[in-house]
Design a protein around this motif. Structure first.
Motif, PDB file in Angstrom:
ATOM      1  N   THR A  11       0.807  -1.214   0.000  1.00 11.70           N
ATOM      2  CA  THR A  11       0.000   0.000   0.000  1.00 11.70           C
ATOM      3  C   THR A  11       0.844   1.269   0.000  1.00 11.70           C
ATOM      4  N   GLY A  12       2.080   1.153   0.434  1.00 12.74           N
ATOM      5  CA  GLY A  12       3.002   2.276   0.290  1.00 12.74           C
ATOM      6  C   GLY A  12       2.841   3.384   1.307  1.00 12.74           C
ATOM      7  N   SER A  13       2.325   3.064   2.503  1.00 11.98           N
ATOM      8  CA  SER A  13       2.180   4.142   3.491  1.00 11.98           C
ATOM      9  C   SER A  13       3.540   4.601   4.015  1.00 11.98           C
ATOM     10  N   LEU A  14       4.528   3.704   4.023  1.00 18.02           N
ATOM     11  CA  LEU A  14       5.867   4.128   4.455  1.00 18.02           C
ATOM     12  C   LEU A  14       6.511   5.018   3.404  1.00 18.02           C
ATOM     13  N   MET A  86       8.631  -6.810  -0.854  1.00 14.62           N
ATOM     14  CA  MET A  86       8.499  -8.152  -0.306  1.00 14.62           C
ATOM     15  C   MET A  86       9.333  -9.202  -1.038  1.00 14.62           C
ATOM     16  N   THR A 104      13.057  -1.549   6.013  1.00 15.14           N
ATOM     17  CA  THR A 104      12.281  -1.407   7.245  1.00 15.14           C
ATOM     18  C   THR A 104      11.451  -2.662   7.444  1.00 15.14           C
ATOM     19  N   PRO A 106       8.713  -4.946  10.214  1.00 15.35           N
ATOM     20  CA  PRO A 106       7.766  -4.794  11.322  1.00 15.35           C
ATOM     21  C   PRO A 106       7.981  -5.785  12.476  1.00 15.35           C
ATOM     22  N   GLY A 114      11.537 -12.197   7.994  1.00 13.00           N
ATOM     23  CA  GLY A 114      10.689 -12.826   6.978  1.00 13.00           C
ATOM     24  C   GLY A 114       9.417 -12.062   6.696  1.00 13.00           C
ATOM     25  N   HIS A 163      -0.284  -4.676  13.309  1.00 10.72           N
ATOM     26  CA  HIS A 163       0.548  -4.152  12.206  1.00 10.72           C
ATOM     27  C   HIS A 163       0.288  -2.657  11.996  1.00 10.72           C
ATOM     28  N   LYS A 167       3.095   0.139  12.206  1.00  5.97           N
ATOM     29  CA  LYS A 167       3.378   1.028  11.065  1.00  5.97           C
ATOM     30  C   LYS A 167       3.336   2.501  11.466  1.00  5.97           C
ATOM     31  N   GLU A 170       6.651   2.963  12.797  1.00  5.53           N
ATOM     32  CA  GLU A 170       7.626   2.609  11.753  1.00  5.53           C
ATOM     33  C   GLU A 170       7.818   3.767  10.773  1.00  5.53           C
TER      34      GLU A 170
HETATM   35  C1  GAR Z   1       5.706  -2.400   6.634  1.00  5.10           C
HETATM   36  O1  GAR Z   1       5.260  -2.741   7.922  1.00  5.10           O
HETATM   37  C2  GAR Z   1       7.047  -3.027   6.337  1.00  5.10           C
HETATM   38  O2  GAR Z   1       7.903  -3.091   7.444  1.00  5.10           O
HETATM   39  C3  GAR Z   1       6.639  -4.385   5.923  1.00  5.10           C
HETATM   40  O3  GAR Z   1       5.563  -4.168   5.065  1.00  5.10           O
HETATM   41  C4  GAR Z   1       4.829  -3.020   5.540  1.00  5.10           C
HETATM   42  C5  GAR Z   1       4.581  -2.097   4.389  1.00  5.10           C
HETATM   43  O4  GAR Z   1       3.599  -1.152   4.684  1.00  5.10           O
HETATM   44  N1  GAR Z   1       7.732  -5.078   5.289  1.00  5.10           N
HETATM   45  C6  GAR Z   1       7.985  -6.363   5.459  1.00  5.10           C
HETATM   46  O5  GAR Z   1       7.283  -7.110   6.105  1.00  5.10           O
HETATM   47  C7  GAR Z   1       9.226  -6.856   4.750  1.00  5.10           C
HETATM   48  N2  GAR Z   1       9.556  -8.190   5.162  1.00  5.10           N
HETATM   49  P1  GAR Z   1       3.099  -0.101   3.586  1.00  5.10           P
HETATM   50  O6  GAR Z   1       2.833  -0.843   2.282  1.00  5.10           O
HETATM   51  O7  GAR Z   1       1.875   0.507   4.173  1.00  5.10           O
HETATM   52  O8  GAR Z   1       4.206   0.915   3.410  1.00  5.10           O
END
Ligand code: GAR
Length: 189
Positions: A11-14, A86, A104, A106, A114, A163, A167, A170
């Protein structure tokens, strides 16, 4: 400012947090993905260049890895940030961007590496988990830790709720860590 290329799958919120950060030390110059991820929409609306490299469109993993390294390199990044990307990066990307590759995750690495870190932490029954920002090496979530923030597991948490709470911290942790990296001399060659 330092040039940052972001890689994502979800979803790309980070990524959005990096785009919205408004820190003078870095600027996101392109966003790449391994699929048509929803997280590409925001960057596209802002007119940022995006690229999609599907593993399945390449003859093998080595060809995908080489194509990804070229696609990232085209934007001449100082730093490459995996923000919910991923797929495990391959030797071509590591050779080209090693030491400038950030991920990054979680969970509080080395706990729960993983793709299912939040689910695994819940299943293990820990009372504290969190978020980790780390440098990427050839292993699965094994590179040197740059920063971590703990997050309590609350009664009634399910994977989605926990999660979401991870986030929230995060996003701040990632923005602050990239700011620190790009504010040091080595981060802005
Ligand atoms: C984040 O929590 C990131 O750490 C995780 O996917 C989410 C992406 O959130 N990454 C992993 O689990 C990598 N193994 P987003 O799509 O809302 O940015």
């Amino acid at each position: 400012p330092a040039r940052v290329v972001v890689l994502l799958s979800g979803t790309g919120s980070l990524c959005a947090a990096l785009l919205d950060a408004g820190r003078p030390s870095f600027t996101v110059v392109a966003v790449g993905a391994d699929r048509e991820a929803p997280g590409l929409a925001g960057p596209r609306e802002r007119g940022l260049p995006t690229f999609v490299l599907r593993l399945g469109d390449h003859p093998d993993r080595a060809a995908w890895d080489a194509a990804l390294a070229d696609a990232v390199a085209a934007h001449e990044p100082d730093w490459v940030v995996c923000a919910g990307f991923m797929k495990l990066l391959g030797p071509a990307v590591l050779a080209r961007f090693g030491g400038r590759l950030v991920n990054t995750h979680p969970a509080l690495l080395p706990a729960f590496p993983g793709a299912h870190a939040v689910r695994d932490a819940l299943a293990a029954g820990v009372t504290t988990t969190g978020a980790t920002v780390h440098l990427v090496d050839a292993g699965l979530d094994t590179g040197p830790v740059l920063a971590q923030t703990p997050v309590p597991v609350l009664p009634g948490d399910d994977e989605a709720r926990l999660h979401d709470r991870i986030k929230t911290v995060e996003r701040a942790l990632l923005v602050d860590t990239i700011t620190t990296l790009t504010s040091s001399r080595s981060g802005t060659p």
